[in-house]
Design an enzyme around this catalytic site. Structure first.
Site, short mmCIF file in Angstrom:
data_model
loop_
_atom_site.label_atom_id
_atom_site.label_comp_id
_atom_site.label_asym_id
_atom_site.label_seq_id
_atom_site.Cartn_x
_atom_site.Cartn_y
_atom_site.Cartn_z
N THR A 41 -14.38 32.60 12.59
CA THR A 41 -15.54 32.78 13.45
C THR A 41 -15.50 31.83 14.64
O THR A 41 -15.68 32.24 15.78
CB THR A 41 -16.84 32.54 12.65
OG1 THR A 41 -16.88 33.46 11.55
CG2 THR A 41 -18.06 32.75 13.52
N TYR B 50 -13.84 35.64 2.78
CA TYR B 50 -14.71 34.95 3.73
C TYR B 50 -16.13 35.46 3.55
O TYR B 50 -16.50 36.52 4.05
CB TYR B 50 -14.20 35.21 5.15
CG TYR B 50 -14.85 34.39 6.24
CD1 TYR B 50 -15.89 33.50 5.97
CD2 TYR B 50 -14.42 34.51 7.56
CE1 TYR B 50 -16.47 32.75 6.98
CE2 TYR B 50 -14.99 33.76 8.57
CZ TYR B 50 -16.02 32.88 8.28
OH TYR B 50 -16.60 32.14 9.28
N LYS C 111 -14.19 31.18 1.11
CA LYS C 111 -14.90 30.29 2.03
C LYS C 111 -16.36 30.70 1.93
O LYS C 111 -16.73 31.82 2.29
CB LYS C 111 -14.38 30.45 3.46
CG LYS C 111 -15.13 29.60 4.48
CD LYS C 111 -14.49 29.73 5.87
CE LYS C 111 -15.17 28.79 6.87
NZ LYS C 111 -16.33 29.40 7.53
N GLY D 265 -18.72 26.35 3.97
CA GLY D 265 -18.63 26.60 5.41
C GLY D 265 -19.88 26.22 6.17
O GLY D 265 -20.07 26.72 7.28
N ASP E 102 -21.88 23.10 7.78
CA ASP E 102 -21.77 21.70 8.16
C ASP E 102 -23.01 20.89 7.79
O ASP E 102 -22.92 19.69 7.50
CB ASP E 102 -21.55 21.58 9.67
CG ASP E 102 -20.36 22.37 10.17
OD1 ASP E 102 -20.29 23.57 9.88
OD2 ASP E 102 -19.51 21.80 10.87
N VAL F 71 -14.72 23.92 5.11
CA VAL F 71 -14.20 24.36 6.40
C VAL F 71 -15.37 24.23 7.36
O VAL F 71 -16.31 25.02 7.32
CB VAL F 71 -13.70 25.82 6.34
CG1 VAL F 71 -13.17 26.25 7.71
CG2 VAL F 71 -12.62 25.98 5.28
#
Length: 308
Positions: A54, A146, A176, A201, A203, A218
């Site tokens: 992405t 994903y 992920k 995934g 943050d 990730v």
């Protein structure tokens, strides 16, 4: 009948790299920046990269462009000894299979694949069947799914999916998990398998996820804020949750500053070019780049946080 599955052996922090485009109306890919980009990430302690995800705008690129970008990164990581994962989904099945086979020929360490984005799978079995076809095109390379429902709209039970895929896809090696639903994420970690890897995934919730048992992520902010991410993981590994929480608050504050005036990829690309020596240019339409005024505000905000 259960099949023997592969294992994607890397665990830790992986940067989903941004694709460098020319800073003009051509939006052509600047492949010559990639060797420098790889060395920069290696120098700040990032030993694994995800290409064409992405953040890398893979779904805005042609098949030839995605293959060329993969080739450039495959060459670059040979010099830096970084792990290379390539996202191959987001296109028609035949193109996805072509990109998977191409990546395997290059010797990448792992594949990541989005679900079908138009004829969306509605059940676990439909998603597993789709990924079977992808895996067959690259039978020697670990394949991860994903999961990013906020983009794809595909919302099947992830624990059930992981358990089913592990029993039916020989190359299946994990996922992920780009979702802030850590309750479901924790149940994913409880799926009984020695080969599955689960990469967070999101943050903003790294510290909480690591506290609950995640060991890998990730995260886009690894590109321009690597030290904060590394400190969070190290603090949790050393059983210092308060330190991890403090670093998470700093990281989340920085991310909120970066993303307040635009979309995720657009603002992250602007921040990357401001905060590092790697200039990745604008996003490709239909994503909208930051205006000069917005970039000026971003500079001021980053300076106030002593980030540039």
């Amino acid at each position: 009948m259960k099949v023997e599955t592969m294992k994607f052996v890397f665990r830790g922090l992986m940067a989903p790299v941004l694709t460098p485009y020319a800073n003009d109306r051509s939006f052509s890919i600047q492949l010559d920046i990639i060797p420098k980009y790889a060395k920069y990430l290696s120098s700040v302690g990032i030993n694994a990269v995800l290409v064409n995800g992405t953040s890398g705008e893979g779904m805005s690129m042609t098949v030839d462009e995605r293959k060329a970008t993969t080739e450039a990164w495959a060459a670059a990581v040979k010099e830096t000894n970084q792990i290379l994962m390539v996202q191959v989904g987001g296109a028609c099945l035949k193109d996805v299979q072509e990109m998977a086979a191409h990546a395997e020929r290059l010797g990448v360490d792992g594949l990541l694949c989005l679900p079908e984005l138009f004829n969306k799978p509605a059940t676990v079995d439909q998603l597993v069947e789709y990924l079977k076809y992808v895996g067959q095109a690259a039978p020697k390379t670990p394949l991860l799914y994903y999961h990013i429902p906020s983009y794809t709209g595909v919302k099947v039970s992830m624990p059930q999916f992981l358990a089913t895929a592990a029993c039916n896809i020989p190359t299946f090696a994990g996922a992920k998990y780009t979702d802030s639903n850590l309750e479901e994420g924790t149940r994913c970690l409880e799926v009984k398998s020695e080969t599955l890897g689960l990469f967070l995934g999101c943050d903003h919730v790294l510290a909480g996820a690591f506290a609950l048992g995640f060991d890998s992520a990730v995260a886009t902010s690894l590109n321009m804020l690597p030290r904060a991410n590394i400190k969070i993981l190290e603090a949790m590994r050393n059983n210092h949750p308060s330190e991890a929480l403090q670093e998470q608050r700093k990281l989340s504050q920085a991310i909120n500053v970066i993303t307040r005036n635009g979309g995720w990829v657009s603002t992250m690309k602007a921040a990357m070019s401001l905060m590092t020596s790697i200039h990745v240019g604008p996003p490709r339409p239909p994503l909208i780049p930051l205006s000069d005024e917005q970039i000026g505000v971003l500079k001021e905000d980053l300076a106030a946080l002593e980030l540039m």
